[in-house]
Design a protein around this motif. Structure first.
Motif, PDB file in Angstrom:
ATOM      1  N   TRP A 178       0.665  -1.045   0.083  1.00 24.88           N
ATOM      2  CA  TRP A 178      -0.082   0.770  -0.056  1.00 24.88           C
ATOM      3  C   TRP A 178       0.923   1.299  -0.256  1.00 24.88           C
ATOM      4  O   TRP A 178       0.569   2.029  -0.935  1.00 24.88           O
ATOM      5  CB  TRP A 178      -0.789  -0.129   1.171  1.00 24.88           C
ATOM      6  N   GLY A 179       2.286   1.572   0.435  1.00 20.68           N
ATOM      7  CA  GLY A 179       2.760   2.312   0.682  1.00 20.68           C
ATOM      8  C   GLY A 179       3.281   2.623   2.190  1.00 20.68           C
ATOM      9  O   GLY A 179       3.264   1.542   3.049  1.00 20.68           O
ATOM     10  N   CYS A 180       3.358   3.563   2.221  1.00 23.49           N
ATOM     11  CA  CYS A 180       5.137   3.641   3.813  1.00 23.49           C
ATOM     12  C   CYS A 180       3.890   4.600   4.572  1.00 23.49           C
ATOM     13  O   CYS A 180       3.865   5.826   4.292  1.00 23.49           O
ATOM     14  CB  CYS A 180       6.352   3.963   2.997  1.00 23.49           C
ATOM     15  N   GLY A 181       4.689   4.728   5.978  1.00 26.57           N
ATOM     16  CA  GLY A 181       4.362   5.059   7.059  1.00 26.57           C
ATOM     17  C   GLY A 181       5.432   6.565   7.173  1.00 26.57           C
ATOM     18  O   GLY A 181       6.886   6.358   6.839  1.00 26.57           O
ATOM     19  N   PRO A 182       5.628   6.918   8.213  1.00 25.51           N
ATOM     20  CA  PRO A 182       6.377   7.944   8.399  1.00 25.51           C
ATOM     21  C   PRO A 182       7.910   7.733   9.184  1.00 25.51           C
ATOM     22  O   PRO A 182       7.870   6.363  10.286  1.00 25.51           O
ATOM     23  CB  PRO A 182       6.303   8.927   9.456  1.00 25.51           C
ATOM     24  N   GLU A 183       9.490   7.144   9.284  1.00 26.22           N
ATOM     25  CA  GLU A 183      10.094   6.930   9.922  1.00 26.22           C
ATOM     26  C   GLU A 183       9.770   7.270  11.356  1.00 26.22           C
ATOM     27  O   GLU A 183       9.387   7.903  11.783  1.00 26.22           O
ATOM     28  CB  GLU A 183      11.114   7.285   9.763  1.00 26.22           C
ATOM     29  N   ILE A 184      10.056   6.123  12.115  1.00 30.60           N
ATOM     30  CA  ILE A 184      10.122   6.256  13.725  1.00 30.60           C
ATOM     31  C   ILE A 184      11.145   5.373  14.383  1.00 30.60           C
ATOM     32  O   ILE A 184      12.187   5.098  13.947  1.00 30.60           O
ATOM     33  CB  ILE A 184       8.752   4.749  14.106  1.00 30.60           C
ATOM     34  N   PRO A 185      11.763   6.946  15.529  1.00 30.02           N
ATOM     35  CA  PRO A 185      13.097   6.261  15.917  1.00 30.02           C
ATOM     36  C   PRO A 185      13.367   5.096  17.084  1.00 30.02           C
ATOM     37  O   PRO A 185      11.853   5.246  17.649  1.00 30.02           O
ATOM     38  CB  PRO A 185      13.040   7.274  16.799  1.00 30.02           C
ATOM     39  N   GLY A 186      13.972   4.284  17.153  1.00 28.01           N
ATOM     40  CA  GLY A 186      13.967   3.278  17.745  1.00 28.01           C
ATOM     41  C   GLY A 186      14.857   3.677  19.117  1.00 28.01           C
ATOM     42  O   GLY A 186      14.710   4.994  19.129  1.00 28.01           O
ATOM     43  N   LYS A 187      14.674   2.621  19.307  1.00 32.68           N
ATOM     44  CA  LYS A 187      15.196   2.875  21.048  1.00 32.68           C
ATOM     45  C   LYS A 187      16.424   3.605  21.065  1.00 32.68           C
ATOM     46  O   LYS A 187      17.551   3.573  20.572  1.00 32.68           O
ATOM     47  CB  LYS A 187      16.145   1.148  21.650  1.00 32.68           C
ATOM     48  N   ASP A 188      16.651   4.433  21.586  1.00 33.98           N
ATOM     49  CA  ASP A 188      17.294   5.752  21.787  1.00 33.98           C
ATOM     50  C   ASP A 188      18.096   6.402  20.325  1.00 33.98           C
ATOM     51  O   ASP A 188      19.062   7.118  20.376  1.00 33.98           O
ATOM     52  CB  ASP A 188      19.160   5.302  22.523  1.00 33.98           C
ATOM     53  N   ASN A 189      16.977   6.339  19.922  1.00 29.26           N
ATOM     54  CA  ASN A 189      17.302   6.955  18.587  1.00 29.26           C
ATOM     55  C   ASN A 189      18.002   6.265  17.364  1.00 29.26           C
ATOM     56  O   ASN A 189      18.976   6.927  16.781  1.00 29.26           O
ATOM     57  CB  ASN A 189      17.566   8.092  18.449  1.00 29.26           C
ATOM     58  N   ARG A 190      19.051   5.791  18.078  1.00 30.18           N
ATOM     59  CA  ARG A 190      20.301   4.701  16.908  1.00 30.18           C
ATOM     60  C   ARG A 190      19.832   4.485  15.532  1.00 30.18           C
ATOM     61  O   ARG A 190      20.125   4.003  14.464  1.00 30.18           O
ATOM     62  CB  ARG A 190      20.844   3.230  17.591  1.00 30.18           C
ATOM     63  N   MET A 191      18.044   4.200  15.356  1.00 28.74           N
ATOM     64  CA  MET A 191      18.245   3.197  14.299  1.00 28.74           C
ATOM     65  C   MET A 191      16.695   3.472  13.949  1.00 28.74           C
ATOM     66  O   MET A 191      15.342   4.265  14.461  1.00 28.74           O
ATOM     67  CB  MET A 191      17.521   1.453  13.875  1.00 28.74           C
ATOM     68  N   GLY A 192      16.296   4.591  12.641  1.00 31.77           N
ATOM     69  CA  GLY A 192      14.738   5.276  12.203  1.00 31.77           C
ATOM     70  C   GLY A 192      14.088   3.472  11.242  1.00 31.77           C
ATOM     71  O   GLY A 192      15.257   3.402  10.733  1.00 31.77           O
ATOM     72  N   ILE A 193      13.032   3.583  11.878  1.00 32.37           N
ATOM     73  CA  ILE A 193      12.218   2.458  11.199  1.00 32.37           C
ATOM     74  C   ILE A 193      11.374   2.911  10.118  1.00 32.37           C
ATOM     75  O   ILE A 193      10.252   3.261  11.180  1.00 32.37           O
ATOM     76  CB  ILE A 193      11.696   1.165  12.369  1.00 32.37           C
ATOM     77  N   THR A 194      10.672   2.439   9.311  1.00 30.84           N
ATOM     78  CA  THR A 194       9.836   2.950   8.687  1.00 30.84           C
ATOM     79  C   THR A 194       9.310   1.686   8.529  1.00 30.84           C
ATOM     80  O   THR A 194       9.102   0.360   8.140  1.00 30.84           O
ATOM     81  CB  THR A 194      10.558   2.971   7.170  1.00 30.84           C
ATOM     82  N   PRO A 195       7.347   2.123   8.266  1.00 33.83           N
ATOM     83  CA  PRO A 195       6.696   0.254   8.952  1.00 33.83           C
ATOM     84  C   PRO A 195       6.224   0.995   6.595  1.00 33.83           C
ATOM     85  O   PRO A 195       6.155   1.680   6.199  1.00 33.83           O
ATOM     86  CB  PRO A 195       5.586   1.504   9.392  1.00 33.83           C
ATOM     87  N   VAL A 196       5.695  -0.172   6.757  1.00 33.25           N
ATOM     88  CA  VAL A 196       5.667  -0.439   5.475  1.00 33.25           C
ATOM     89  C   VAL A 196       4.409  -1.554   4.859  1.00 33.25           C
ATOM     90  O   VAL A 196       4.332  -3.034   5.741  1.00 33.25           O
ATOM     91  CB  VAL A 196       6.951  -1.411   3.997  1.00 33.25           C
ATOM     92  N   ILE A 197       3.056  -0.696   4.718  1.00 36.72           N
ATOM     93  CA  ILE A 197       1.828  -1.368   4.852  1.00 36.72           C
ATOM     94  C   ILE A 197       1.730  -2.298   3.577  1.00 36.72           C
ATOM     95  O   ILE A 197       2.147  -1.937   2.523  1.00 36.72           O
ATOM     96  CB  ILE A 197       1.062  -0.484   5.016  1.00 36.72           C
ATOM     97  N   GLY A 198       1.450  -3.993   4.021  1.00 34.83           N
ATOM     98  CA  GLY A 198       1.187  -4.619   2.846  1.00 34.83           C
ATOM     99  C   GLY A 198       0.264  -5.766   3.175  1.00 34.83           C
ATOM    100  O   GLY A 198      -0.514  -6.298   4.011  1.00 34.83           O
ATOM    101  N   LEU A 199      -0.679  -5.804   2.334  1.00 32.85           N
ATOM    102  CA  LEU A 199      -1.685  -6.034   1.843  1.00 32.85           C
ATOM    103  C   LEU A 199      -1.804  -7.918   1.515  1.00 32.85           C
ATOM    104  O   LEU A 199      -1.097  -8.023   0.679  1.00 32.85           O
ATOM    105  CB  LEU A 199      -3.681  -5.711   1.758  1.00 32.85           C
TER     106      LEU A 199
END
Length: 220
Positions: free
Chosen positions: A109-130
């Motif tokens: 479907w598409g991607c959501g906004p990047e979310i910072p992981g623990k301690d901001n060490r990694m940015g995590i992008t959620p990808v929505i799929g059906l």
């Protein structure tokens, strides 16, 4: 709660898809990031919306107890981005590596906004799929990474009796979803909350998780 609102035809419609992606683009996650700190690495996860026996659900994994980080915790399939991969490419690759679900089975479907992981060490992008009509035959678990997969009907996630929250030592408050013996928390729960908020109307997903607190122990 209207069962019609959570039915396959409604949830998986083109209008629902467009609404979800539009809302995701506007979703604000700034409060989760420490000021002045930017992630040094990137990752992506697949948020697998699926129909199982005509029930709209979200699919989760239980991370292997042998993993060095976050062992035994509940997550969406995903991992670190390789080289110049897009978030979608990362999510599809990691999903196939972890649970054997082929990319041609997934309608992105598409991607959501990047979310910072623990301690901001990694940015995590959620990808929505059906994934329509998901069956056990579609899955082959990599036991070195995943010990189990399970699906939770959206109706259960929207039930306020299954919603609570936990507070971390740094003061951040995140939701927890309880599904039978499983407790979905941390970034996975936050992404679940984000997708439900963007996919469903407020009268269906009422976001009542601040009413009850539960203590969770973080594993590195």
């Amino acid at each position: 709660m209207s069962s019609l609102s959570l039915g396959i035809k409604n949830i998986f419609s083109r209008a629902s898809r467009e609404q979800c992606i539009t809302n995701l683009k506007k979703f604000h996650v700034a409060k989760m990031r420490r000021k002045g700190v930017q992630p040094s690495a990137s990752a992506a996860v697949l948020v697998p919306l699926c129909s199982i026996n005509d029930i709209s659900s979200l699919l989760y994994t239980v991370r292997s107890a042998n993993l060095k980080s976050h062992s035994g915790q509940i997550s969406f399939p995903g991992g670190k981005t390789d080289n110049t991969e897009t978030p979608m490419e990362t999510a599809l690759r990691e999903t196939q590596e972890e649970i054997g679900l082929l990319p041609n089975k997934i309608d992105i479907w598409g991607c959501g906004p990047e979310i910072p992981g623990k301690d901001n060490r990694m940015g995590i992008t959620p990808v929505i799929g059906l994934i329509n009509d998901l069956s056990e035959d579609d899955l082959t678990l990599n036991i070195n990474e995943v010990s189990e997969v399970f699906a939770v009907p959206l109706q259960e996630l929207c039930n306020s009796k299954n919603q609570c929250y936990t507070q971390f030592a740094n003061g951040i408050i995140l939701p927890v979803f309880v599904a039978d013996e499983y407790k979905i928390w941390g970034i996975t729960a936050y992404i679940t909350h984000m997708v439900l908020s963007c996919l469903l109307s407020e009268d269906v997903y009422r976001n009542n998780w601040m009413q009850s607190k539960i203590d969770m122990k973080y594993k590195k």
